[in-house]
Design a protein around this motif. Sequence first.
Motif, PDB file in Angstrom:
ATOM      1  N   GLU A  20       0.809  -1.218   0.000  1.00 48.20           N
ATOM      2  CA  GLU A  20       0.000   0.000   0.000  1.00 48.20           C
ATOM      3  C   GLU A  20       0.844   1.270   0.000  1.00 48.20           C
ATOM      4  O   GLU A  20       0.523   2.237  -0.692  1.00 48.20           O
ATOM      5  CB  GLU A  20      -0.971   0.019   1.174  1.00 48.20           C
ATOM      6  N   SER A  21       1.918   1.302   0.751  1.00 43.61           N
ATOM      7  CA  SER A  21       2.760   2.497   0.808  1.00 43.61           C
ATOM      8  C   SER A  21       3.318   2.845  -0.570  1.00 43.61           C
ATOM      9  O   SER A  21       3.303   4.007  -0.982  1.00 43.61           O
ATOM     10  CB  SER A  21       3.900   2.275   1.800  1.00 43.61           C
ATOM     11  N   LEU A  22       3.790   1.843  -1.298  1.00 41.91           N
ATOM     12  CA  LEU A  22       4.309   2.068  -2.651  1.00 41.91           C
ATOM     13  C   LEU A  22       3.224   2.611  -3.565  1.00 41.91           C
ATOM     14  O   LEU A  22       3.448   3.582  -4.308  1.00 41.91           O
ATOM     15  CB  LEU A  22       4.875   0.770  -3.226  1.00 41.91           C
ATOM     16  N   LEU A  23       2.043   2.018  -3.515  1.00 39.82           N
ATOM     17  CA  LEU A  23       0.953   2.468  -4.382  1.00 39.82           C
ATOM     18  C   LEU A  23       0.525   3.891  -4.036  1.00 39.82           C
ATOM     19  O   LEU A  23       0.251   4.702  -4.926  1.00 39.82           O
ATOM     20  CB  LEU A  23      -0.226   1.499  -4.284  1.00 39.82           C
ATOM     21  N   ARG A  24       0.487   4.226  -2.763  1.00 37.62           N
ATOM     22  CA  ARG A  24       0.137   5.597  -2.358  1.00 37.62           C
ATOM     23  C   ARG A  24       1.183   6.605  -2.850  1.00 37.62           C
ATOM     24  O   ARG A  24       0.850   7.731  -3.216  1.00 37.62           O
ATOM     25  CB  ARG A  24      -0.033   5.690  -0.853  1.00 37.62           C
ATOM     26  N   GLN A  25       2.436   6.194  -2.875  1.00 43.05           N
ATOM     27  CA  GLN A  25       3.485   7.072  -3.407  1.00 43.05           C
ATOM     28  C   GLN A  25       3.237   7.366  -4.886  1.00 43.05           C
ATOM     29  O   GLN A  25       3.450   8.496  -5.350  1.00 43.05           O
ATOM     30  CB  GLN A  25       4.856   6.435  -3.221  1.00 43.05           C
ATOM     31  N   MET A  26       2.787   6.365  -5.630  1.00 42.33           N
ATOM     32  CA  MET A  26       2.485   6.578  -7.050  1.00 42.33           C
ATOM     33  C   MET A  26       1.334   7.563  -7.220  1.00 42.33           C
ATOM     34  O   MET A  26       1.369   8.424  -8.102  1.00 42.33           O
ATOM     35  CB  MET A  26       2.142   5.263  -7.731  1.00 42.33           C
ATOM     36  N   ILE A  27       0.322   7.433  -6.372  1.00 46.84           N
ATOM     37  CA  ILE A  27      -0.807   8.366  -6.425  1.00 46.84           C
ATOM     38  C   ILE A  27      -0.319   9.776  -6.101  1.00 46.84           C
ATOM     39  O   ILE A  27      -0.656  10.736  -6.808  1.00 46.84           O
ATOM     40  CB  ILE A  27      -1.924   7.933  -5.451  1.00 46.84           C
ATOM     41  N   ASP A  28       0.496   9.914  -5.072  1.00 45.26           N
ATOM     42  CA  ASP A  28       1.019  11.221  -4.674  1.00 45.26           C
ATOM     43  C   ASP A  28       1.881  11.843  -5.776  1.00 45.26           C
ATOM     44  O   ASP A  28       1.908  13.064  -5.924  1.00 45.26           O
ATOM     45  CB  ASP A  28       1.833  11.115  -3.385  1.00 45.26           C
ATOM     46  N   ARG A  29       2.562  11.005  -6.551  1.00 38.26           N
ATOM     47  CA  ARG A  29       3.398  11.487  -7.661  1.00 38.26           C
ATOM     48  C   ARG A  29       2.565  11.896  -8.866  1.00 38.26           C
ATOM     49  O   ARG A  29       3.102  12.465  -9.810  1.00 38.26           O
ATOM     50  CB  ARG A  29       4.358  10.385  -8.102  1.00 38.26           C
ATOM     51  N   LYS A  30       1.267  11.591  -8.832  1.00 44.74           N
ATOM     52  CA  LYS A  30       0.357  11.928  -9.932  1.00 44.74           C
ATOM     53  C   LYS A  30       0.749  11.237 -11.239  1.00 44.74           C
ATOM     54  O   LYS A  30       0.676  11.828 -12.315  1.00 44.74           O
ATOM     55  CB  LYS A  30       0.282  13.441 -10.152  1.00 44.74           C
ATOM     56  N   ILE A  31       1.167   9.959 -11.128  1.00 40.59           N
ATOM     57  CA  ILE A  31       1.454   9.229 -12.356  1.00 40.59           C
ATOM     58  C   ILE A  31       0.166   9.111 -13.163  1.00 40.59           C
ATOM     59  O   ILE A  31      -0.943   9.236 -12.624  1.00 40.59           O
ATOM     60  CB  ILE A  31       2.082   7.844 -12.084  1.00 40.59           C
ATOM     61  N   GLU A  32       0.298   8.870 -14.447  1.00 39.99           N
ATOM     62  CA  GLU A  32      -0.861   8.768 -15.326  1.00 39.99           C
ATOM     63  C   GLU A  32      -1.147   7.332 -15.746  1.00 39.99           C
ATOM     64  O   GLU A  32      -2.277   7.006 -16.098  1.00 39.99           O
ATOM     65  CB  GLU A  32      -0.640   9.625 -16.571  1.00 39.99           C
ATOM     66  N   LEU A  33      -0.128   6.482 -15.736  1.00 39.45           N
ATOM     67  CA  LEU A  33      -0.270   5.097 -16.172  1.00 39.45           C
ATOM     68  C   LEU A  33       0.537   4.194 -15.258  1.00 39.45           C
ATOM     69  O   LEU A  33       1.702   4.480 -14.965  1.00 39.45           O
ATOM     70  CB  LEU A  33       0.238   4.934 -17.616  1.00 39.45           C
ATOM     71  N   CYS A  34      -0.084   3.092 -14.839  1.00 40.04           N
ATOM     72  CA  CYS A  34       0.635   2.056 -14.094  1.00 40.04           C
ATOM     73  C   CYS A  34       0.306   0.712 -14.724  1.00 40.04           C
ATOM     74  O   CYS A  34      -0.845   0.274 -14.718  1.00 40.04           O
ATOM     75  CB  CYS A  34       0.250   2.043 -12.620  1.00 40.04           C
TER      76      CYS A  34
END
Length: 96
Positions: A20-34
Amino acid sequence: MHARKVVLVTGAAYSKDLGESLLRQMIDRKIELCCVVGVDAEAWEDALDWLCIGSDGEASHHITTTAHPHESVEEVISFAESFRCQGGPAVEVMYF
């Protein structure tokens, strides 16, 4: 500055404690595609989708997510490179 497109290569099944921590970091980074490839790819993708939606259903940021359980890392990177987004062509490959 980080790429807005991420290929997440997983080596372990998803668990809230583990990922979860890793995924939340991606959200915080505002990535567009995962794009997720590897062990339990669908569960990792699903977890990111639910985190984006949020507990109240009011999504704060949209991320396009894809799971690629039967594809090679190279195929998924190629897919991500071809995906158009505002953040440009760069793809970050993360191993977890």
